[in-house]
Each structure stands twice: as C-alpha cells, then as structure tokens.
Design a protein around this motif. Sequence first.
Motif, PDB file in Angstrom:
ATOM      1  N   THR A 278     -46.324 -77.047  15.178  1.00  0.00           N
ATOM      2  CA  THR A 278     -45.464 -75.926  14.796  1.00  0.00           C
ATOM      3  C   THR A 278     -45.441 -74.870  15.907  1.00  0.00           C
ATOM      4  O   THR A 278     -44.507 -74.084  15.984  1.00  0.00           O
ATOM      5  CB  THR A 278     -45.912 -75.290  13.461  1.00  0.00           C
ATOM      6  OG1 THR A 278     -47.254 -74.815  13.592  1.00  0.00           O
ATOM      7  CG2 THR A 278     -45.814 -76.300  12.328  1.00  0.00           C
TER       8      THR A 278
ATOM      9  N   SER B  59     -51.275 -79.852   5.664  1.00  0.00           N
ATOM     10  CA  SER B  59     -52.311 -80.228   6.620  1.00  0.00           C
ATOM     11  C   SER B  59     -53.691 -79.851   6.095  1.00  0.00           C
ATOM     12  O   SER B  59     -54.640 -80.636   6.171  1.00  0.00           O
ATOM     13  CB  SER B  59     -52.080 -79.535   7.970  1.00  0.00           C
ATOM     14  OG  SER B  59     -50.875 -79.955   8.548  1.00  0.00           O
ATOM     15  N   SER B  60     -53.804 -78.660   5.540  1.00  0.00           N
ATOM     16  CA  SER B  60     -55.082 -78.193   5.008  1.00  0.00           C
ATOM     17  C   SER B  60     -55.540 -79.052   3.837  1.00  0.00           C
ATOM     18  O   SER B  60     -56.718 -79.415   3.741  1.00  0.00           O
ATOM     19  CB  SER B  60     -54.972 -76.728   4.596  1.00  0.00           C
ATOM     20  OG  SER B  60     -56.220 -76.251   4.186  1.00  0.00           O
TER      21      SER B  60
ATOM     22  N   MET C  31     -53.735 -82.338  11.778  1.00  0.00           N
ATOM     23  CA  MET C  31     -53.938 -81.348  12.837  1.00  0.00           C
ATOM     24  C   MET C  31     -52.794 -81.399  13.851  1.00  0.00           C
ATOM     25  O   MET C  31     -52.363 -80.356  14.343  1.00  0.00           O
ATOM     26  CB  MET C  31     -55.276 -81.591  13.548  1.00  0.00           C
ATOM     27  CG  MET C  31     -56.477 -81.233  12.694  1.00  0.00           C
ATOM     28  SD  MET C  31     -56.484 -79.517  12.135  1.00  0.00           S
ATOM     29  CE  MET C  31     -56.480 -78.654  13.681  1.00  0.00           C
TER      30      MET C  31
ATOM     31  N   VAL D 160     -46.229 -76.942   6.224  1.00  0.00           N
ATOM     32  CA  VAL D 160     -46.961 -77.855   7.103  1.00  0.00           C
ATOM     33  C   VAL D 160     -48.435 -77.469   7.107  1.00  0.00           C
ATOM     34  O   VAL D 160     -49.318 -78.327   7.013  1.00  0.00           O
ATOM     35  CB  VAL D 160     -46.377 -77.846   8.536  1.00  0.00           C
ATOM     36  CG1 VAL D 160     -47.283 -78.580   9.512  1.00  0.00           C
ATOM     37  CG2 VAL D 160     -44.983 -78.457   8.558  1.00  0.00           C
ATOM     38  N   LYS D 161     -48.723 -76.167   7.177  1.00  0.00           N
ATOM     39  CA  LYS D 161     -50.116 -75.694   7.163  1.00  0.00           C
ATOM     40  C   LYS D 161     -50.803 -76.030   5.840  1.00  0.00           C
ATOM     41  O   LYS D 161     -51.944 -76.491   5.832  1.00  0.00           O
ATOM     42  CB  LYS D 161     -50.176 -74.191   7.421  1.00  0.00           C
ATOM     43  CG  LYS D 161     -49.901 -73.807   8.843  1.00  0.00           C
ATOM     44  CD  LYS D 161     -50.078 -72.324   9.044  1.00  0.00           C
ATOM     45  CE  LYS D 161     -49.805 -71.919  10.453  1.00  0.00           C
ATOM     46  NZ  LYS D 161     -50.689 -72.506  11.421  1.00  0.00           N
TER      47      LYS D 161
ATOM     48  N   ALA E 249     -54.819 -69.885   9.594  1.00  0.00           N
ATOM     49  CA  ALA E 249     -54.035 -69.814  10.834  1.00  0.00           C
ATOM     50  C   ALA E 249     -54.856 -69.248  11.982  1.00  0.00           C
ATOM     51  O   ALA E 249     -54.365 -68.528  12.822  1.00  0.00           O
ATOM     52  CB  ALA E 249     -52.760 -69.013  10.631  1.00  0.00           C
TER      53      ALA E 249
ATOM     54  N   THR F 103     -57.159 -73.942   9.473  1.00  0.00           N
ATOM     55  CA  THR F 103     -55.727 -74.233   9.410  1.00  0.00           C
ATOM     56  C   THR F 103     -55.037 -73.300   8.425  1.00  0.00           C
ATOM     57  O   THR F 103     -54.012 -72.709   8.726  1.00  0.00           O
ATOM     58  CB  THR F 103     -55.495 -75.701   8.997  1.00  0.00           C
ATOM     59  OG1 THR F 103     -56.065 -76.544   9.997  1.00  0.00           O
ATOM     60  CG2 THR F 103     -54.023 -76.017   8.853  1.00  0.00           C
TER      61      THR F 103
ATOM     62  N   ASN G  25     -49.951 -79.530  12.274  1.00  0.00           N
ATOM     63  CA  ASN G  25     -50.211 -78.090  12.268  1.00  0.00           C
ATOM     64  C   ASN G  25     -49.983 -77.484  13.646  1.00  0.00           C
ATOM     65  O   ASN G  25     -49.310 -76.463  13.787  1.00  0.00           O
ATOM     66  CB  ASN G  25     -51.638 -77.815  11.786  1.00  0.00           C
ATOM     67  CG  ASN G  25     -51.921 -76.339  11.703  1.00  0.00           C
ATOM     68  OD1 ASN G  25     -51.255 -75.614  10.983  1.00  0.00           O
ATOM     69  ND2 ASN G  25     -52.899 -75.889  12.459  1.00  0.00           N
ATOM     70  N   GLU G  26     -50.526 -78.091  14.662  1.00  0.00           N
ATOM     71  CA  GLU G  26     -50.407 -77.542  16.018  1.00  0.00           C
ATOM     72  C   GLU G  26     -49.001 -77.729  16.592  1.00  0.00           C
ATOM     73  O   GLU G  26     -48.588 -76.983  17.474  1.00  0.00           O
ATOM     74  CB  GLU G  26     -51.455 -78.157  16.939  1.00  0.00           C
ATOM     75  CG  GLU G  26     -52.855 -77.665  16.635  1.00  0.00           C
ATOM     76  CD  GLU G  26     -52.997 -76.163  16.771  1.00  0.00           C
ATOM     77  OE1 GLU G  26     -52.755 -75.621  17.873  1.00  0.00           O
ATOM     78  OE2 GLU G  26     -53.335 -75.501  15.771  1.00  0.00           O
TER      79      GLU G  26
ATOM     80  N   VAL H 126     -43.205 -73.990   8.521  1.00  0.00           N
ATOM     81  CA  VAL H 126     -44.560 -73.821   9.036  1.00  0.00           C
ATOM     82  C   VAL H 126     -45.570 -73.636   7.909  1.00  0.00           C
ATOM     83  O   VAL H 126     -46.625 -74.260   7.902  1.00  0.00           O
ATOM     84  CB  VAL H 126     -44.628 -72.628  10.025  1.00  0.00           C
ATOM     85  CG1 VAL H 126     -46.054 -72.327  10.423  1.00  0.00           C
ATOM     86  CG2 VAL H 126     -43.779 -72.900  11.240  1.00  0.00           C
TER      87      VAL H 126
ATOM     88  N   SER I  97     -59.921 -77.412   8.007  1.00  0.00           N
ATOM     89  CA  SER I  97     -59.001 -77.087   6.917  1.00  0.00           C
ATOM     90  C   SER I  97     -58.972 -75.574   6.680  1.00  0.00           C
ATOM     91  O   SER I  97     -57.911 -74.977   6.529  1.00  0.00           O
ATOM     92  CB  SER I  97     -59.418 -77.807   5.642  1.00  0.00           C
ATOM     93  OG  SER I  97     -58.651 -77.345   4.559  1.00  0.00           O
TER      94      SER I  97
END
Length: 186
Positions: free
Chosen positions: A32, A166-167, A26, A162-163, A89, A86, A29-30, A159, A83
């Motif tokens: 970015t 992360s997910s 997380m 990364v998403k 978005a 994320t 993700n944030e 990005v 997830s």
Amino acid sequence: MLPTYLGLGIILGLSMAAPPGPVNAMIANESTKSWFHGSSIGAGAMTADLIFFIIVYFIQGYIPMPIINALYIVGGIFMLYLSYLTIKAKMPSSSVRGNYIIGLSMGLTNPYQISWWVTVGISMIRSLSVLIIPGFFVGILIWIIAFPKAINMLGAKYVKYVKIISSIILVAFGVYLLYEGILNVI
C-alpha cells in the motif's frame, strides 16, 4: 527437456508463493506504500527459500524436531508482533532494506517454509532434479513482483481493509503456530 524443467519450476514456485499466509499478508500491507516496499518483503522471504534450498540440498532433510518446535513458537510470537504493528500502522521499518530484513526473518522463522523444504523441496529435488530450481525461483520472483504491483494499483483506496485483513491473517497464523509449538513440546 530444459524448458520443461523451467516451466514446471515456475509453476511450483508460483504454487508455493501465492497461497494466503503471513508473508503475503505483509507483502499486501507494505504494497500500500509502494509495490517496491511489498516486493522487498517477498525478496527477503525468497532469500530464506534460497537458504533452505541450500541446506536441504546438502543435508537432505535432517532438521531435529526440537528446532522445528522452537521455530513454531518463535514464528508465532513474531507473527503476533507483526500483526500488532500492522494494525497500528507502525511497522518496524518503512525502508526497503528494513522490509527485506522483515521478509527474511519471517521466512527463516516460518515453520511452513521449513516444512515445505524438508518435505516437498526434498522430493522435488530428488524426483525432478536440481534443474527445476531456477524455474522455481523465477516463479517466486514473478509472484513477488506481480502481487505487490496489483495490490498497489488496486488497493490504494482500500488501505484500511488491507491492513485489517493482513493483521487478521497474521494473528491466525501466529496463534496456530504457538498452539502447534506448545502442543509439540508438551
């Protein structure tokens, strides 16, 4: 003697904060959006650590197993939900305050954080004394500032990846926590 406790605490704090997991997913993700958005997730999780430290310090490790099992299930569902948000978005909040609350919620429902404090945290306090705690939180603070800054600087053009990563990490931890929680209840 005090510098030794500080240095040891920083190393322990970094070792707890740095491994890949849902909170770091997380944070990435944030981050970015901005390093401050990512750091606010980490600050929320660090607040959960402070709460767990206080609890562990005073009760020295008694948390009933049914509560831990419930936290596994709640934590798993929460991580699957995060997830989904994320990858879509559509995080519940794009504000720093909202991210702090998400980090705090993740930290308070994360059985790994609870287990760490009930096991390693207690032994750390008992064997190394409470003098190690300031360094421990300095180590976490270093991580929750440096990691988001690095992701923000290097990850802006990645990005999408990364998403996705992360997910995937959140799904993996969510499924595992649900599995463990349900297995322990059955």
